[in-house]
Design a protein around this motif. Sequence first.
Motif, PDB file in Angstrom:
ATOM      1  N   GLY A  20      28.621 -63.837  85.801  1.00 39.17           N
ATOM      2  CA  GLY A  20      27.370 -64.302  85.218  1.00 39.17           C
ATOM      3  C   GLY A  20      26.986 -65.679  85.701  1.00 39.17           C
ATOM      4  O   GLY A  20      25.815 -65.945  86.009  1.00 39.17           O
ATOM      5  N   ILE A  21      27.968 -66.585  85.801  1.00 44.48           N
ATOM      6  CA  ILE A  21      27.685 -67.935  86.280  1.00 44.48           C
ATOM      7  C   ILE A  21      27.405 -67.938  87.780  1.00 44.48           C
ATOM      8  O   ILE A  21      26.512 -68.632  88.268  1.00 44.48           O
ATOM      9  CB  ILE A  21      28.862 -68.876  85.936  1.00 44.48           C
ATOM     10  CG1 ILE A  21      28.896 -69.121  84.435  1.00 44.48           C
ATOM     11  CG2 ILE A  21      28.746 -70.196  86.674  1.00 44.48           C
ATOM     12  CD1 ILE A  21      27.634 -69.757  83.856  1.00 44.48           C
ATOM     13  N   VAL A  22      28.165 -67.139  88.543  1.00 44.68           N
ATOM     14  CA  VAL A  22      27.976 -67.078  90.001  1.00 44.68           C
ATOM     15  C   VAL A  22      26.574 -66.575  90.354  1.00 44.68           C
ATOM     16  O   VAL A  22      25.922 -67.080  91.276  1.00 44.68           O
ATOM     17  CB  VAL A  22      29.053 -66.181  90.639  1.00 44.68           C
ATOM     18  CG1 VAL A  22      28.719 -65.894  92.109  1.00 44.68           C
ATOM     19  CG2 VAL A  22      30.423 -66.835  90.528  1.00 44.68           C
ATOM     20  N   THR A  23      26.099 -65.575  89.618  1.00 47.88           N
ATOM     21  CA  THR A  23      24.798 -64.972  89.934  1.00 47.88           C
ATOM     22  C   THR A  23      23.655 -65.555  89.107  1.00 47.88           C
ATOM     23  O   THR A  23      22.534 -65.054  89.181  1.00 47.88           O
ATOM     24  CB  THR A  23      24.848 -63.444  89.688  1.00 47.88           C
ATOM     25  OG1 THR A  23      25.116 -63.202  88.293  1.00 47.88           O
ATOM     26  CG2 THR A  23      25.917 -62.787  90.537  1.00 47.88           C
ATOM     27  N   LEU A  24      23.930 -66.610  88.342  1.00 52.95           N
ATOM     28  CA  LEU A  24      22.948 -67.139  87.392  1.00 52.95           C
ATOM     29  C   LEU A  24      21.596 -67.420  88.032  1.00 52.95           C
ATOM     30  O   LEU A  24      20.565 -66.904  87.595  1.00 52.95           O
ATOM     31  CB  LEU A  24      23.507 -68.415  86.747  1.00 52.95           C
ATOM     32  CG  LEU A  24      22.554 -69.177  85.818  1.00 52.95           C
ATOM     33  CD1 LEU A  24      22.275 -68.357  84.564  1.00 52.95           C
ATOM     34  CD2 LEU A  24      23.124 -70.540  85.450  1.00 52.95           C
ATOM     35  N   VAL A  25      21.592 -68.240  89.083  1.00 51.00           N
ATOM     36  CA  VAL A  25      20.330 -68.640  89.708  1.00 51.00           C
ATOM     37  C   VAL A  25      19.630 -67.428  90.312  1.00 51.00           C
ATOM     38  O   VAL A  25      18.412 -67.257  90.171  1.00 51.00           O
ATOM     39  CB  VAL A  25      20.571 -69.724  90.776  1.00 51.00           C
ATOM     40  CG1 VAL A  25      19.276 -70.040  91.517  1.00 51.00           C
ATOM     41  CG2 VAL A  25      21.122 -70.991  90.124  1.00 51.00           C
ATOM     42  N   TRP A  26      20.404 -66.569  90.992  1.00 48.30           N
ATOM     43  CA  TRP A  26      19.796 -65.393  91.634  1.00 48.30           C
ATOM     44  C   TRP A  26      19.150 -64.476  90.604  1.00 48.30           C
ATOM     45  O   TRP A  26      18.029 -64.002  90.804  1.00 48.30           O
ATOM     46  CB  TRP A  26      20.857 -64.626  92.418  1.00 48.30           C
ATOM     47  CG  TRP A  26      20.318 -63.435  93.146  1.00 48.30           C
ATOM     48  CD1 TRP A  26      19.696 -63.422  94.364  1.00 48.30           C
ATOM     49  CD2 TRP A  26      20.335 -62.085  92.690  1.00 48.30           C
ATOM     50  NE1 TRP A  26      19.334 -62.138  94.698  1.00 48.30           N
ATOM     51  CE2 TRP A  26      19.704 -61.287  93.690  1.00 48.30           C
ATOM     52  CE3 TRP A  26      20.813 -61.451  91.551  1.00 48.30           C
ATOM     53  CZ2 TRP A  26      19.555 -59.914  93.574  1.00 48.30           C
ATOM     54  CZ3 TRP A  26      20.666 -60.078  91.427  1.00 48.30           C
ATOM     55  CH2 TRP A  26      20.044 -59.320  92.428  1.00 48.30           C
ATOM     56  N   VAL A  27      19.849 -64.214  89.505  1.00 54.21           N
ATOM     57  CA  VAL A  27      19.292 -63.325  88.477  1.00 54.21           C
ATOM     58  C   VAL A  27      18.033 -63.933  87.874  1.00 54.21           C
ATOM     59  O   VAL A  27      17.051 -63.218  87.622  1.00 54.21           O
ATOM     60  CB  VAL A  27      20.341 -63.043  87.382  1.00 54.21           C
ATOM     61  CG1 VAL A  27      19.716 -62.267  86.224  1.00 54.21           C
ATOM     62  CG2 VAL A  27      21.503 -62.252  87.957  1.00 54.21           C
ATOM     63  N   LEU A  28      18.023 -65.252  87.662  1.00 54.64           N
ATOM     64  CA  LEU A  28      16.817 -65.898  87.132  1.00 54.64           C
ATOM     65  C   LEU A  28      15.655 -65.766  88.110  1.00 54.64           C
ATOM     66  O   LEU A  28      14.528 -65.463  87.713  1.00 54.64           O
ATOM     67  CB  LEU A  28      17.098 -67.377  86.851  1.00 54.64           C
ATOM     68  CG  LEU A  28      17.892 -67.696  85.575  1.00 54.64           C
ATOM     69  CD1 LEU A  28      18.196 -69.180  85.502  1.00 54.64           C
ATOM     70  CD2 LEU A  28      17.121 -67.245  84.337  1.00 54.64           C
ATOM     71  N   VAL A  29      15.936 -65.976  89.416  1.00 48.44           N
ATOM     72  CA  VAL A  29      14.874 -65.877  90.427  1.00 48.44           C
ATOM     73  C   VAL A  29      14.349 -64.453  90.518  1.00 48.44           C
ATOM     74  O   VAL A  29      13.134 -64.210  90.486  1.00 48.44           O
ATOM     75  CB  VAL A  29      15.391 -66.364  91.798  1.00 48.44           C
ATOM     76  CG1 VAL A  29      14.397 -65.997  92.908  1.00 48.44           C
ATOM     77  CG2 VAL A  29      15.623 -67.856  91.779  1.00 48.44           C
ATOM     78  N   VAL A  30      15.265 -63.480  90.640  1.00 50.89           N
ATOM     79  CA  VAL A  30      14.843 -62.086  90.792  1.00 50.89           C
ATOM     80  C   VAL A  30      14.175 -61.579  89.516  1.00 50.89           C
ATOM     81  O   VAL A  30      13.180 -60.860  89.560  1.00 50.89           O
ATOM     82  CB  VAL A  30      16.049 -61.209  91.179  1.00 50.89           C
ATOM     83  CG1 VAL A  30      15.688 -59.730  91.129  1.00 50.89           C
ATOM     84  CG2 VAL A  30      16.537 -61.575  92.569  1.00 50.89           C
ATOM     85  N   GLY A  31      14.717 -61.978  88.353  1.00 51.11           N
ATOM     86  CA  GLY A  31      14.101 -61.559  87.088  1.00 51.11           C
ATOM     87  C   GLY A  31      12.717 -62.138  86.913  1.00 51.11           C
ATOM     88  O   GLY A  31      11.777 -61.432  86.521  1.00 51.11           O
ATOM     89  N   ALA A  32      12.560 -63.433  87.231  1.00 55.40           N
ATOM     90  CA  ALA A  32      11.253 -64.082  87.065  1.00 55.40           C
ATOM     91  C   ALA A  32      10.232 -63.537  88.061  1.00 55.40           C
ATOM     92  O   ALA A  32       9.086 -63.249  87.693  1.00 55.40           O
ATOM     93  CB  ALA A  32      11.397 -65.590  87.227  1.00 55.40           C
ATOM     94  N   THR A  33      10.635 -63.367  89.331  1.00 57.50           N
ATOM     95  CA  THR A  33       9.691 -62.846  90.323  1.00 57.50           C
ATOM     96  C   THR A  33       9.347 -61.387  90.051  1.00 57.50           C
ATOM     97  O   THR A  33       8.218 -60.950  90.267  1.00 57.50           O
ATOM     98  CB  THR A  33      10.265 -62.991  91.740  1.00 57.50           C
ATOM     99  OG1 THR A  33      11.568 -62.386  91.798  1.00 57.50           O
ATOM    100  CG2 THR A  33      10.379 -64.443  92.135  1.00 57.50           C
ATOM    101  N   GLY A  34      10.332 -60.622  89.560  1.00 60.38           N
ATOM    102  CA  GLY A  34      10.047 -59.233  89.189  1.00 60.38           C
ATOM    103  C   GLY A  34       9.054 -59.167  88.052  1.00 60.38           C
ATOM    104  O   GLY A  34       8.156 -58.319  88.042  1.00 60.38           O
ATOM    105  N   MET A  35       9.201 -60.066  87.071  1.00 61.55           N
ATOM    106  CA  MET A  35       8.271 -60.096  85.947  1.00 61.55           C
ATOM    107  C   MET A  35       6.860 -60.439  86.428  1.00 61.55           C
ATOM    108  O   MET A  35       5.879 -59.823  86.004  1.00 61.55           O
ATOM    109  CB  MET A  35       8.746 -61.115  84.915  1.00 61.55           C
ATOM    110  CG  MET A  35       7.897 -61.195  83.659  1.00 61.55           C
ATOM    111  SD  MET A  35       8.627 -62.285  82.407  1.00 61.55           S
ATOM    112  CE  MET A  35       8.587 -63.860  83.280  1.00 61.55           C
ATOM    113  N   VAL A  36       6.755 -61.409  87.353  1.00 59.41           N
ATOM    114  CA  VAL A  36       5.446 -61.776  87.901  1.00 59.41           C
ATOM    115  C   VAL A  36       4.826 -60.592  88.642  1.00 59.41           C
ATOM    116  O   VAL A  36       3.626 -60.326  88.546  1.00 59.41           O
ATOM    117  CB  VAL A  36       5.577 -62.999  88.834  1.00 59.41           C
ATOM    118  CG1 VAL A  36       4.277 -63.254  89.592  1.00 59.41           C
ATOM    119  CG2 VAL A  36       5.951 -64.241  88.024  1.00 59.41           C
TER     120      VAL A  36
END
Length: 387
Positions: free
Chosen positions: A196-212
């Motif tokens: 979870g910590i290793v992928t934190l930034v990536w998941v936030l980026v992919v989740g936010a861009t997917g939402m957009v």
Amino acid sequence: MSPTSLRRWGWIHKWSSLVCTAFMLLLCLTGLPLIYHHEIGHLLGTDVEAPAMPVDTLRGNIDAVLASAKELYPNKMAMYMSQEIDEPAIWNVTLGDHPNDEHYKPIAVDARTTEVITEPAFEGGAFMSTMFRLHVDLFAGLYGKLFLGFMGLLLIVAVVSGAVLYAPFMRKLDFGEVRHERSRVIKWLDLHNLLGIVTLVWVLVVGATGMVNTWADLLLKYWQNTEIAEMLKPYEGQPPATRLASIHEAIVRAERAEPGMKVAFVAFPGTPFTSSHHYGVYMRGEEAFSSRLYKPVLIDAATGEITDRRELPWYLTALLLSQPLHFGDYGGQPMKLLWALLDIGTIIILGSGLYLWFKRSRKARAANQSKPAAHESPALARSTESP
């Protein structure tokens, strides 16, 4: 952090994760082949490739390209023409029965010889088409997109709350420690937290861009009703164009007006990306990011003259920039490999989260069943449980 705050954050993390996990698993599983959609298409033989010719072969007349496509379906109208940034030797022509036809016919035409190459399979064939639709809208159109956007929001909440909970948890352990000597549940908990910590930034980026990306239809509609409507005010009340000017000349004019840019796609009169009076010629840059940013050039479909051109508004720029960040397809094979590995890591996180919740729920149920009823004495309860 106080125990009350920890419980509150724990509740937020638990329920935001549980609600979105199944759908996030689906998106990760369907997103994995989409990262390599070009490679899969090539493997399955659904990718269209132009015949080999010298690099300096001149481009053919674009009117002839359109005519070649329409020979296959003479009763259909032109909707769009487009060129991929990595395949300028092919014009992708879309024909339909009306400007909003969802059962359109895609046709690949050689941009140099103006001859038809093939009728490509939609989205790379049945498998990739299914993966794409599941990933984008669950086969539910706009409502499916908005629903997945909400799931993306819950994912962001789950990631942020998980990071908040991770800080006090790791005070007792070394960073990233996995306690292999402990029970299976503890080992999975440590691995869940580590990934979870290793992928934190990536998941936030992919989740936010997917939402957009799920807001694309709404943002495009707003743009059409505001800026495009303003660009078309001089044509209010006029009948649609009946005799169309040369599309070849229209594209040449757009390229001259925007030096250093190439045509991304052309919208024919009446389609959603233009008006009933115009060709909408959408230009793009040639760099990794600028190739994703379009600049519309409106050309009078009757005269072939440019009537307006302007930069996209900030919200559409944000939308277009979010797409390469979401799919990781702007940095070549190393970026795709990184995105695939992080995607697999996220699948493990989601799966381990479900496993931990199931184990804890079963343990809680067992503990509740072993408690004595309110009207029983502890001694009586122990006696009834004895063999």
